[in-house]
Design an enzyme around this catalytic site. Structure first.
Site, PDB file in Angstrom:
ATOM      1  N   PRO A  73       0.800  -1.235   0.000  1.00 25.81           N
ATOM      2  CG  PRO A  73      -0.979  -1.609   1.466  1.00 25.81           C
ATOM      3  CD  PRO A  73       0.322  -2.199   1.014  1.00 25.81           C
ATOM      4  CB  CYS A  74       0.814   4.046  -2.383  1.00 27.13           C
ATOM      5  SG  CYS A  74       1.373   2.928  -3.686  1.00 27.13           S
ATOM      6  N   PRO A  75      -0.569   4.692   0.549  1.00 30.23           N
ATOM      7  CG  PRO A  75      -2.897   4.541   0.827  1.00 30.23           C
ATOM      8  CD  PRO A  75      -1.705   3.763   0.325  1.00 30.23           C
ATOM      9  CG  PHE A  77       5.489   5.244   2.309  1.00 34.48           C
ATOM     10  CD1 PHE A  77       6.251   5.371   3.462  1.00 34.48           C
ATOM     11  CD2 PHE A  77       4.996   3.992   1.979  1.00 34.48           C
ATOM     12  CE1 PHE A  77       6.526   4.269   4.264  1.00 34.48           C
ATOM     13  CE2 PHE A  77       5.264   2.878   2.769  1.00 34.48           C
ATOM     14  CZ  PHE A  77       6.034   3.022   3.906  1.00 34.48           C
TER      15      PHE A  77
END
Length: 412
Positions: A73-75, A77
């Site tokens: 998951p990206c959120p 960072f």
């Protein structure tokens, strides 16, 4: 290979083209998992939280796969979010690194957003490199631009590759080849598919590389092409970014019309080619999110080919592994100290290479991802001692479990 957080198969397709065979793909979103099965019905696809032992058993694959890969998951960072890092319940990067110790693959490849390369996460990155070194891997980070690998889109991705020491000497990052087509050149035929007479004129207007396509999350509304700045960039290329179309403009559509993109067009801008014949499961919004959140197949292929070459010991090995980049020297000093240190002591141990103000900034960043024991010594000076990493690495009592239980329908 085993792929975690596989999504709709952008990374999977690229690594497949690089020569890797999937032993297992794990994905949380049922529609994205359905897409994987739709395109590769013989693959074993596990659906659910990748960190849930009831979904799959990592021990089953110990010492049995060459590559462990994923787009976690990206959120945690993303610069579009709060950049909570290890304090974000969705963070799986540190857990994936620990998974390497369980599976013991020959190579690891994880990708994420550009935000992870920011100074805010220098200690997080250093912890990952040091942990992988403890596990017997040589690791490196690299910020790659999708348009350097034939993708008509400005899509920077921060990629971690780690290999066992005997293979790492043969690894090199893929060389950039900035010859990506423009949006117009890539989509002209698709825009003309329903007989639009002015598709050629539109293609001339769209003679640029696309801005980063944003898939969004289940927390937000329907499909569109991103925030206000991105929509302006699309408008300059003759594209209406306020939504996604069901089909290309019909015959008789006037010249100068700004069409919306279809899901197929967005997939083409993400690097899926006509030859891939990749189909997406679900309704339009779900399909768009799957495409928009994907890792471009050509980028995954370029990295995968270099990993495969290293595993096959192709070419001449380097004489020795280059010294790893120190992402956060303050973290290194604190981690190596068994006693609390004052600001002046940290400064001295760094060889006076960083000013006090910069050390204080690094300490603030550290405190967001690590427990920091702060005290005062006999002279009245504040001291700092590094504690545990706050990230989820599989703890039974971690807040992530409660978060997933409450937010499962909104997590993507």
């Amino acid at each position: 290979m085993v792929e975690i957080c596989a999504g709709a198969g952008g990374q999977a397709r690229g690594l497949e083209l690089a020569g890797f065979e999937h032993t297992l793909a794990v994905e949380l979103d049922p529609m994205a998992a359905a897409t994987l099965t739709l395109n590769r019905p013989k693959w074993r696809v596990a659906v659910g939280d990748v960190a849930d032992p009831s979904v799959w058993n990592p021990e089953e694959f110990r010492e049995k796969v060459d590559l462990l890969a994923g787009g976690v998951p990206c959120p945690p960072f993303s610069i579009a979010g709060k950049q909570l890092g290890a304090n974000d319940e969705r963070d799986l990067f540190a857990w994936a690194v620990e998974l390497t110790d369980t599976i013991r693959p020959r190579a690891l490849m994880l990708e994420n957003v550009r935000g992870l390369s920011a100074p805010r996460f220098s200690a997080y990155r250093q912890h990952v490199l040091d942990r992988l070194k403890e596990l017997g891997y040589v690791a490196d980070w690299r910020l790659l631009q999708a348009s350097d690998y034939g993708v008509p889109q400005l899509r920077p991705r921060f990629v971690l590759v780690a290999l066992r020491e005997e293979d790492a000497l043969y690894f090199s990052w893929p060389e950039a080849k900035p010859d990506a087509p423009t949006v117009g050149a890539e989509l002209k035929e698709l825009m003309a598919a329903n007989g639009w007479e002015h598709a050629d004129d539109w293609a001339l207007r769209a003679s640029k590389i696309a801005p980063t396509i944003v898939g969004g999350s289940k927390k937000h509304g329907g499909a569109d092409l991103g925030p206000t700045r991105a929509k302006r960039a699309w408008a300059e290329m003759g594209v209406d970014g306020m939504g996604v179309a069901n089909e290309a403009p019909p015959a008789g559509t006037p010249k100068g019309f700004n069409p919306k993109l279809t899901v197929e067009m967005v997939a083409r801008l993400q690097g899926w080619s006509e030859e891939d014949n990749w189909q997406f499961a679900g309704r339009k919004t779900s399909m768009y999110r799957q495409v928009g959140n994907a890792f471009p197949p050509p980028v995954a292929r370029a990295i995968g080919e270099r990993i495969a070459a290293a595993l096959n010991h192709e070419g001449e090995p380097r004489a020795q592994e280059p010294e790893a980049v120190a992402h956060d020297k303050v973290y290194r000093v604190l981690r190596g100290s068994s006693t609390p240190l004052t600001l002046d002591e940290i400064y001295e141990q760094l060889g006076q290479s960083l000013p006090h103000a910069e050390i204080e900034v690094r300490l603030k960043h550290l405190m967001r991802d690590f427990n920091m024991h702060r005290d005062t010594n006999d002279s009245g000076d504040e001291t700092f001692q590094l504690g545990d990493f706050r990230a989820f690495i599989g703890q039974d009592d971690h807040v992530r479990h409660e978060y997933l239980a409450q937010m499962r329908s909104k997590v993507s």
